[in-house]
Motif scaffolding. Structure first.
Motif, mmCIF file in Angstrom:
data_model
loop_
_atom_site.group_PDB
_atom_site.id
_atom_site.type_symbol
_atom_site.label_atom_id
_atom_site.label_comp_id
_atom_site.label_asym_id
_atom_site.label_seq_id
_atom_site.Cartn_x
_atom_site.Cartn_y
_atom_site.Cartn_z
ATOM 1 N N ARG A 87 26.437 1.818 21.461
ATOM 2 C CA ARG A 87 25.779 2.965 20.835
ATOM 3 C C ARG A 87 26.751 4.080 20.477
ATOM 4 O O ARG A 87 26.353 5.085 19.893
ATOM 5 N N TRP A 140 31.663 4.755 8.859
ATOM 6 C CA TRP A 140 32.242 3.518 9.371
ATOM 7 C C TRP A 140 33.556 3.741 10.092
ATOM 8 O O TRP A 140 34.388 4.546 9.655
ATOM 9 N N MET A 187 18.232 10.239 7.552
ATOM 10 C CA MET A 187 19.556 9.624 7.542
ATOM 11 C C MET A 187 20.164 9.783 6.155
ATOM 12 O O MET A 187 19.549 9.410 5.146
ATOM 13 N N GLY A 225 25.114 6.586 17.118
ATOM 14 C CA GLY A 225 25.180 5.161 16.892
ATOM 15 C C GLY A 225 23.818 4.628 16.491
ATOM 16 O O GLY A 225 22.843 5.386 16.380
ATOM 17 N N PRO A 226 23.697 3.334 16.281
ATOM 18 C CA PRO A 226 22.428 2.759 15.832
ATOM 19 C C PRO A 226 21.364 2.796 16.923
ATOM 20 O O PRO A 226 21.664 2.909 18.107
ATOM 21 N N GLY A 227 20.084 2.724 16.482
ATOM 22 C CA GLY A 227 18.998 2.549 17.425
ATOM 23 C C GLY A 227 18.135 3.758 17.705
ATOM 24 O O GLY A 227 17.269 3.702 18.583
ATOM 25 N N GLU A 246 25.672 6.653 12.277
ATOM 26 C CA GLU A 246 24.701 7.179 11.320
ATOM 27 C C GLU A 246 24.764 8.696 11.326
ATOM 28 O O GLU A 246 24.860 9.321 12.390
ATOM 29 N N PRO A 267 25.873 6.208 6.205
ATOM 30 C CA PRO A 267 26.587 5.552 7.308
ATOM 31 C C PRO A 267 28.026 6.064 7.365
ATOM 32 O O PRO A 267 28.595 6.447 6.338
ATOM 33 N N GLU A 291 29.401 1.117 12.969
ATOM 34 C CA GLU A 291 28.708 1.916 11.962
ATOM 35 C C GLU A 291 27.880 2.991 12.647
ATOM 36 O O GLU A 291 26.871 2.705 13.288
ATOM 37 N N LYS A 311 16.495 5.730 15.109
ATOM 38 C CA LYS A 311 15.870 6.223 13.879
ATOM 39 C C LYS A 311 14.450 6.735 14.087
ATOM 40 O O LYS A 311 14.048 7.729 13.468
#
Length: 303
Positions: free
Chosen positions: A29, A137, A132, A118-120, A296, A135, A294, A122
């Protein structure tokens, strides 16, 4: 302390915060934990009580934390929220932390808030009114494998910090990045702190002596990181608009990679906007970099 209780931060929380960040790295994350030198600066200058909140865990450590910073921009003050949460109620903790950060940012006069995560997350962030926007990177490549050759571009030569005067780097950086997303001008001290002059490169037009672009690199060591250490960071790659599309970025980055490997780096990393209008990531892929993480960027604006 009562589990789940949110309280102001204090400098003594730093060790627990670093451990929380390490948990996030292990869980995928967060891409890395800040360097020790950066953490020392954080202790010295950060207002923990006013700009940090911590949520107590039900055992050792903490269940969540958020740090709020801000910077002036031509669009007004932009606040940045850095939340982290763990445990069985991680999403609930994330919601409370980000909500507090949004309230503080609005009350402090910010015109925009950015949340870098990090992802997860939203669903939590959308419920709080964030969108959002892009991204962000991290791209990595090995330095133990064969590197592409450092091929000069006709009409230009490279100079490093050993042969260039002090005080010119921030001006070049700010000019090359002025048309990039979320640009903020940097000072010389902020940009060049801790950098070795032989790893700082500038492309110069041979005929006129005009400075055309720069690449800044440094060696960094990250504890508990999956990358081979030390890591060669390519932290800034910029070319003035009138000198773009000539291969200067490819040359500067390639030369930087060779110098980083000679300095002892075993892996290289850089960060790039995943929606870059110049498609800088295409250049980096051709040089052997691959997407490794990646993040966000979520935003909210205040009227």
């Amino acid at each position: 302390m009562i589990p789940g209780f949110m309280r102001p931060g204090r400098a003594a929380d730093l060790d627990a915060l670093v451990e929380l960040w390490r948990d996030e790295v292990r869980a995928g994350r967060r891409d890395s934990v800040p360097l020790e030198a950066d953490l020392r600066r954080l202790i010295a200058h950060f207002d923990w009580e006013a700009r940090a909140r911590f949520i107590e865990g039900d055992g050792q450590g903490i269940a969540g934390a958020i740090l709020v910073s801000s910077r002036p921009t031509p669009r007004g003050t932009v606040a940045r929220l850095d939340p982290a949460a763990a445990g069985t109620n991680g999403e609930g903790a994330m919601h409370e932390l980000v909500r507090w950060g949004l309230q503080l940012s609005r009350a402090s006069g910010a015109t925009m808030v950015q949340v870098w995560v990090g992802p997860g997350h939203k669903e939590v962030l959308r419920r709080l009114g964030l969108e959002m926007t892009r991204p962000w990177w991290r791209m990595d490549r090995s330095l133990t494998a064969e590197l592409p050759p450092s091929t000069p571009v006709a009409g230009y030569h490279l100079q490093d910090g050993l042969s260039l005067p002090h005080g010119i780097w921030a001006d070049m950086h700010n000019r090359t990045f002025a048309d990039h997303w979320s640009f903020t001008a940097r000072s010389e001290g902020e940009l060049m702190h801790g950098k070795s002059p032989e790893l700082c490169l500038m492309a110069v037009a041979t005929g006129t002596g005009e400075r055309a672009g720069l690449t800044l690199c440094q060696l960094e060591t990250y504890a508990g990181d999956r990358r081979l250490q030390p890591v060669g960071m390519v932290s800034s790659v910029g070319t003035l608009p009138e000198h773009r599309r000539r291969g200067l970025a490819t040359w500067m980055v390639t030369e930087g990679l060779h110098r980083l490997r000679a300095a002892g780096a075993r892996e290289a990393s850089l960060y790039v906007d995943g929606l870059s209008q110049t498609r800088a990531f295409d250049v980096y892929r051709k040089l052997g970099f691959e997407l490794a993480f990646e993040a966000e960027v979520w935003e909210a604006t205040f009227p």
